[in-house]
Design a protein around this motif. Structure first.
Motif, PDB file in Angstrom:
ATOM      1  N   UNK A  69      -6.253   0.434 -10.238  1.00 60.98           N
ATOM      2  CA  UNK A  69      -7.036  -0.788 -10.452  1.00 60.98           C
ATOM      3  C   UNK A  69      -8.455  -0.533  -9.961  1.00 60.98           C
ATOM      4  N   UNK A  73      -9.024  -2.713  -5.837  1.00 60.38           N
ATOM      5  CA  UNK A  73      -7.758  -1.996  -5.937  1.00 60.38           C
ATOM      6  C   UNK A  73      -7.946  -0.494  -6.085  1.00 60.38           C
ATOM      7  N   UNK A  75      -8.356   1.966  -4.183  1.00 60.53           N
ATOM      8  CA  UNK A  75      -7.814   2.908  -3.194  1.00 60.53           C
ATOM      9  C   UNK A  75      -6.361   3.268  -3.526  1.00 60.53           C
ATOM     10  N   UNK A  76      -5.857   2.747  -4.637  1.00 61.53           N
ATOM     11  CA  UNK A  76      -4.483   3.042  -5.049  1.00 61.53           C
ATOM     12  C   UNK A  76      -4.521   3.832  -6.363  1.00 61.53           C
ATOM     13  N   UNK A 110      -5.357   5.943  -0.844  1.00 53.84           N
ATOM     14  CA  UNK A 110      -4.540   5.562   0.308  1.00 53.84           C
ATOM     15  C   UNK A 110      -3.100   5.250  -0.085  1.00 53.84           C
ATOM     16  N   UNK A 113       0.980   4.140  -6.853  1.00 53.50           N
ATOM     17  CA  UNK A 113       1.820   3.107  -7.465  1.00 53.50           C
ATOM     18  C   UNK A 113       2.310   3.550  -8.839  1.00 53.50           C
ATOM     19  N   UNK A 115       3.711   1.746 -12.092  1.00 56.00           N
ATOM     20  CA  UNK A 115       3.679   0.364 -12.553  1.00 56.00           C
ATOM     21  C   UNK A 115       4.883  -0.071 -13.369  1.00 56.00           C
ATOM     22  N   UNK A 136       8.883  -2.180  -5.011  1.00 56.80           N
ATOM     23  CA  UNK A 136       8.201  -3.380  -4.514  1.00 56.80           C
ATOM     24  C   UNK A 136       8.150  -4.491  -5.555  1.00 56.80           C
ATOM     25  N   UNK A 137       8.659  -4.209  -6.753  1.00 57.45           N
ATOM     26  CA  UNK A 137       8.664  -5.242  -7.777  1.00 57.45           C
ATOM     27  C   UNK A 137       9.728  -4.975  -8.818  1.00 57.45           C
ATOM     28  N   UNK A 155       8.408  -1.731 -10.184  1.00 57.65           N
ATOM     29  CA  UNK A 155       7.130  -1.269  -9.654  1.00 57.65           C
ATOM     30  C   UNK A 155       7.471  -0.522  -8.367  1.00 57.65           C
ATOM     31  N   UNK A 157       6.041   2.088  -5.073  1.00 58.77           N
ATOM     32  CA  UNK A 157       4.792   2.152  -4.309  1.00 58.77           C
ATOM     33  C   UNK A 157       4.984   2.974  -3.037  1.00 58.77           C
ATOM     34  N   UNK A 159       2.604   4.310   0.445  1.00 53.37           N
ATOM     35  CA  UNK A 159       1.361   4.464   1.194  1.00 53.37           C
ATOM     36  C   UNK A 159       1.218   5.952   1.518  1.00 53.37           C
TER      37      UNK A 159
END
Lengths: 162, 162
Positions: A69, A73, A75-76, A110, A113, A115, A136-137, A155, A157, A159
């Motif tokens: 993004x 967004x 940093x992803x 950082x 993801x 999607x 996470x989704x 979704x 994810x 870190x």
């Protein structure tokens, strides 16, 4: 074998892998009739970087990394991985996913993801989970599988910062 | 007042709304320094359709609708809504969201997904919930808020078929 950045000229060798996976329609959000020209843009031009997994001069796998993004967004990152059907079950996806996390950190991201992981793609879900990705989704009936019909997509994810 | 499709030439009137919201960096995944040219592509060219909320000849709000994922995901649409700061609190977002669901159904989509709702944007989360969207995902620290730092973002989703 090694994982290295791809050149745009090498897309001729990436294309058969992409075509086979897109045509199956079971795992990626690409049209089953995606043309070579469209695939070149999707896999080589739009991403920030594209890599290949090479063995004895042959390209057996490939992945891209891009910003998921913009703005707040950015940093992803997001990645997509493809392995030639002739080279499945040999750990290429694991090797490329680990490589991509290293590259992601190097590029300053950082987190990473995914999607749109089809819930029917159990091998991928299991593998990403093992590599530290959390689900996470859950998108209800968001993936139209050619034989299973409308199935959920996940979704996932992770870190990246250590 | 009415909601109608925008013409590309009207972007001059949409741009001040876009610029203000992007520059704040609190709600949308657009770079805070997005240029007018980039915004035109994002808001008018990439989406399938763009609409405006007009009152007495003035554009007070706008939204786009587009396909969220290709191929096996192309039955799910995505929308983004913006309301001029001078017209907030008057129900424009509700009106546009309801309008967009109608348009989404008309275009043949079966569901609508918001990919990246900042958890700090409580008004939006409350509004989309009220309009029938379920929070189907939570992306940890995926949104870099200018004053709150890294905050979670939500994925919200609604099946449109009746």
């Amino acid at each position: 074998m090694k994982i290295r950045e791809a050149t745009r000229e090498e897309f001729d060798q990436i294309w058969p892998i992409f075509r086979e996976i897109a045509a199956a329609g079971e795992t990626y959000a690409y049209a089953r009739d995606t043309t070579k020209e469209q695939a070149l843009e999707i896999w080589m031009d739009t991403p920030r970087k594209t890599y290949v997994f090479e063995e004895d001069g042959e390209i057996l796998g490939t992945y891209y990394i891009k910003t998921n993004q913009s703005g707040p967004g950015d940093h992803v990152c997001n990645c997509g991985y493809m392995v030639s059907s002739s080279a499945r079950g040999r750990g290429l996806a694991t090797a490329m996913c680990e490589h991509s996390q290293h590259i992601g950190r190097e590029l300053g991201y950082k987190a990473m993801q995914f999607n749109f992981v089809a819930s029917t793609n159990e091998g991928a879900v299991r593998l990403w989970s093992k590599l530290g990705f959390a689900t996470v989704g859950r998108l209800p009936k968001a993936f139209h599988h050619p034989s299973e019909g409308y199935v959920d997509a996940f979704v996932m994810y992770k870190w990246l910062e250590t």
